[in-house]
Design a protein around this motif. Structure first.
Motif, PDB file in Angstrom:
ATOM      1  N   ARG A   1       0.843  -1.199   0.000  1.00  0.00           N
ATOM      2  CA  ARG A   1       0.000   0.000   0.000  1.00  0.00           C
ATOM      3  C   ARG A   1       0.872   1.241   0.000  1.00  0.00           C
ATOM      4  NH1 ARG A   1      -5.165  -0.393   3.910  1.00  0.00           N
ATOM      5  NH2 ARG A   1      -5.293   1.698   3.021  1.00  0.00           N
ATOM      6  N   VAL A   2       0.399   2.295  -0.645  1.00  0.00           N
ATOM      7  CA  VAL A   2       1.146   3.539  -0.649  1.00  0.00           C
ATOM      8  C   VAL A   2       1.263   4.103   0.764  1.00  0.00           C
ATOM      9  CG1 VAL A   2      -0.871   5.014  -1.098  1.00  0.00           C
ATOM     10  CG2 VAL A   2       1.410   5.767  -1.820  1.00  0.00           C
ATOM     11  N   GLU A   3       0.256   3.806   1.610  1.00  0.00           N
ATOM     12  CA  GLU A   3       0.286   4.276   3.000  1.00  0.00           C
ATOM     13  C   GLU A   3       1.344   3.565   3.828  1.00  0.00           C
ATOM     14  OE1 GLU A   3      -3.891   4.760   1.405  1.00  0.00           O
ATOM     15  OE2 GLU A   3      -2.434   3.132   1.492  1.00  0.00           O
ATOM     16  N   HIS A   4       1.898   2.477   3.278  1.00  0.00           N
ATOM     17  CA  HIS A   4       2.945   1.707   3.959  1.00  0.00           C
ATOM     18  C   HIS A   4       4.260   1.771   3.183  1.00  0.00           C
ATOM     19  CE1 HIS A   4      -0.515  -0.991   5.700  1.00  0.00           C
ATOM     20  NE2 HIS A   4      -0.528   0.250   6.182  1.00  0.00           N
ATOM     21  N   LEU A   5       4.440   2.814   2.382  1.00  0.00           N
ATOM     22  CA  LEU A   5       5.607   2.888   1.515  1.00  0.00           C
ATOM     23  C   LEU A   5       6.917   2.858   2.295  1.00  0.00           C
ATOM     24  CD1 LEU A   5       6.691   3.167  -1.360  1.00  0.00           C
ATOM     25  CD2 LEU A   5       6.529   5.659  -1.103  1.00  0.00           C
ATOM     26  N   GLY A   6       6.954   3.549   3.428  1.00  0.00           N
ATOM     27  CA  GLY A   6       8.174   3.544   4.241  1.00  0.00           C
ATOM     28  C   GLY A   6       8.520   2.153   4.723  1.00  0.00           C
ATOM     29  N   SER A   7       7.523   1.424   5.198  1.00  0.00           N
ATOM     30  CA  SER A   7       7.743   0.054   5.658  1.00  0.00           C
ATOM     31  C   SER A   7       8.113  -0.863   4.505  1.00  0.00           C
ATOM     32  CB  SER A   7       6.482  -0.484   6.345  1.00  0.00           C
ATOM     33  OG  SER A   7       6.175   0.267   7.486  1.00  0.00           O
ATOM     34  N   PHE A   8       7.485  -0.631   3.353  1.00  0.00           N
ATOM     35  CA  PHE A   8       7.769  -1.458   2.180  1.00  0.00           C
ATOM     36  C   PHE A   8       9.222  -1.310   1.750  1.00  0.00           C
ATOM     37  CE2 PHE A   8       7.931  -1.612  -2.552  1.00  0.00           C
ATOM     38  CZ  PHE A   8       7.782  -2.984  -2.691  1.00  0.00           C
ATOM     39  N   ILE A   9       9.702  -0.072   1.674  1.00  0.00           N
ATOM     40  CA  ILE A   9      11.091   0.165   1.268  1.00  0.00           C
ATOM     41  C   ILE A   9      12.058  -0.446   2.279  1.00  0.00           C
ATOM     42  CG2 ILE A   9      12.828   1.951   0.892  1.00  0.00           C
ATOM     43  CD1 ILE A   9      10.602   3.718  -0.251  1.00  0.00           C
ATOM     44  N   ALA A  10      11.756  -0.273   3.564  1.00  0.00           N
ATOM     45  CA  ALA A  10      12.605  -0.870   4.594  1.00  0.00           C
ATOM     46  C   ALA A  10      12.612  -2.388   4.485  1.00  0.00           C
ATOM     47  CB  ALA A  10      12.128  -0.433   5.978  1.00  0.00           C
TER      48      ALA A  10
ATOM     49  N   LYS B   1      -4.807   7.065  -4.335  1.00  0.00           N
ATOM     50  CA  LYS B   1      -5.433   7.900  -3.307  1.00  0.00           C
ATOM     51  C   LYS B   1      -4.832   7.540  -1.958  1.00  0.00           C
ATOM     52  CE  LYS B   1      -9.830   8.504  -5.725  1.00  0.00           C
ATOM     53  NZ  LYS B   1     -11.304   8.301  -5.668  1.00  0.00           N
ATOM     54  N   LEU B   2      -4.491   8.547  -1.194  1.00  0.00           N
ATOM     55  CA  LEU B   2      -3.845   8.334   0.100  1.00  0.00           C
ATOM     56  C   LEU B   2      -4.886   8.369   1.215  1.00  0.00           C
ATOM     57  CD1 LEU B   2      -0.962   8.015   1.301  1.00  0.00           C
ATOM     58  CD2 LEU B   2      -0.975  10.484   1.679  1.00  0.00           C
ATOM     59  N   ASP B   3      -4.980   7.289   1.983  1.00  0.00           N
ATOM     60  CA  ASP B   3      -5.892   7.214   3.122  1.00  0.00           C
ATOM     61  C   ASP B   3      -5.123   7.597   4.380  1.00  0.00           C
ATOM     62  OD1 ASP B   3      -7.649   6.653   5.136  1.00  0.00           O
ATOM     63  OD2 ASP B   3      -7.927   4.535   4.627  1.00  0.00           O
ATOM     64  N   PRO B   4      -5.331   8.789   4.907  1.00  0.00           N
ATOM     65  CA  PRO B   4      -4.552   9.239   6.062  1.00  0.00           C
ATOM     66  C   PRO B   4      -4.659   8.315   7.269  1.00  0.00           C
ATOM     67  CG  PRO B   4      -5.770  11.069   5.080  1.00  0.00           C
ATOM     68  CD  PRO B   4      -6.280   9.813   4.450  1.00  0.00           C
ATOM     69  N   THR B   5      -5.792   7.636   7.402  1.00  0.00           N
ATOM     70  CA  THR B   5      -5.996   6.767   8.575  1.00  0.00           C
ATOM     71  C   THR B   5      -5.191   5.478   8.488  1.00  0.00           C
ATOM     72  OG1 THR B   5      -7.916   5.626   7.612  1.00  0.00           O
ATOM     73  CG2 THR B   5      -8.333   7.681   8.813  1.00  0.00           C
ATOM     74  N   ALA B   6      -4.651   5.158   7.299  1.00  0.00           N
ATOM     75  CA  ALA B   6      -3.935   3.889   7.116  1.00  0.00           C
ATOM     76  C   ALA B   6      -2.419   4.063   7.094  1.00  0.00           C
ATOM     77  CB  ALA B   6      -4.386   3.224   5.811  1.00  0.00           C
ATOM     78  N   ILE B   7      -1.931   5.287   7.267  1.00  0.00           N
ATOM     79  CA  ILE B   7      -0.496   5.543   7.206  1.00  0.00           C
ATOM     80  C   ILE B   7       0.201   4.949   8.425  1.00  0.00           C
ATOM     81  CG2 ILE B   7       1.271   7.348   7.179  1.00  0.00           C
ATOM     82  CD1 ILE B   7      -0.808   9.137   5.768  1.00  0.00           C
ATOM     83  N   ASP B   8       1.256   4.180   8.195  1.00  0.00           N
ATOM     84  CA  ASP B   8       1.967   3.571   9.315  1.00  0.00           C
ATOM     85  C   ASP B   8       3.112   4.480   9.779  1.00  0.00           C
ATOM     86  OD1 ASP B   8       4.050   3.204   7.515  1.00  0.00           O
ATOM     87  OD2 ASP B   8       3.774   1.047   7.326  1.00  0.00           O
ATOM     88  N   ALA B   9       3.743   4.089  10.878  1.00  0.00           N
ATOM     89  CA  ALA B   9       4.749   4.942  11.514  1.00  0.00           C
ATOM     90  C   ALA B   9       5.956   5.186  10.612  1.00  0.00           C
ATOM     91  CB  ALA B   9       5.199   4.312  12.834  1.00  0.00           C
TER      92      ALA B   9
END
Length: 261
Positions: A44-53, A73-81
């Motif tokens: 998910r785009v909302e997990h892009l940081g975790s995906f790259i890591a 579309k970016l869902d602000p509620t689904a963005i991870d740390a």
């Protein structure tokens, strides 16, 4: 070295896979833009940081983007740390032009130590243009006109192609893409006879991602709307299924020329 293939839609991902050979690789896709071959893993785009890591944690060193991906579309509620610190830059990218957005995406991967490689580097045969036939003097004039139009628009980050017939600009490729542009020509009540579809990279475009592409369907569409041929710039356009493209060109009578880069 291990390659991550970020697969989009269309035939390009499979064309890349066919030439990867024995190299170790894994395929992934952005959720909402599933490739035709569903064997890739979603993210998910909302997990892009975790995906790259996660890519670096798996020992992946290289990343190749292949295939069409729209603006998610970016869902602000689904963005991870892990992705939260990237949000301001991601929002900026989503509001920018295509090239600016793609450059930012590439920078996020590169900042994590990943090497972004072009589809044509993994699959060099994609740059083979099966030239067929020859333009007429009228076609050459349209090609020159199309080159001028493309040069004027490419600095504005508009598109990679246009159609010119008897000196008249009939269509310009924008966000909907080549198929939509060529299909729009069916709405002309009195289109000039013939015409040329011209396609090339935009000025300053990073050719590791979003390279201009043609394939058998491009030939079929161009023939269906009465064009005389297709012109591309060598090493600036990928050709899917070049042998099939040649067959379709010979069947329809369209020419395909490649201008020097």
């Amino acid at each position: 070295m291990t390659l991550a293939l970020i697969a989009g839609q269309g035939a390009l991902p499979q064309a890349v896979v066919s030439e990867i050979g024995d190299r170790h690789w894994k395929a992934f896709h952005l959720k909402g833009f599933e490739p035709d071959d569903k064997t890739s893993e979603p993210f998910r785009v909302e997990h892009l940081g975790s995906f790259i890591a996660g890519l670096t944690a798996q020992g992946i060193t290289d990343v190749c983007f292949a295939g069409a991906i729209g603006r998610p579309k970016l869902d602000p509620t689904a963005i991870d740390a892990a992705t939260l610190p990237l949000v301001p830059r991601m929002m900026q990218a989503l509001q920018a032009g295509d090239d600016a957005a793609l450059r930012l995406v590439l920078s996020l991967f590169e900042e994590a130590g990943l090497n972004v490689v072009a589809a044509q580097d993994v699959a060099p045969s994609l740059l083979r243009v099966p030239t067929v036939g020859a333009p007429s003097d009228r076609d050459y004039a349209d090609i020159e006109r199309a080159k001028m139009v493309h040069a004027a628009l490419s600095n504005m980050d508009v598109g990679q192609g246009c159609v010119v017939a008897r000196g008249q600009v009939l269509a310009i490729e924008a966000m909907p893409g080549t198929q939509w542009m060529l299909a729009s020509l069916t709405h002309f009540d009195a289109k000039p006879d013939g015409g040329v579809f011209f396609k090339a990279a935009k000025a300053g475009q990073d050719r590791r991602i979003d390279m201009a592409t043609i394939g058998p369907e491009t030939v079929d569409q161009a023939a269906a709307v009465g064009l005389n041929g297709i012109t591309v710039v060598q090493d600036a356009v990928l050709v899917l299924q070049p042998d099939v493209v040649r067959t379709r060109l010979e069947k329809t009578g369209l020419f395909l020329t490649a201008l020097p880069a």
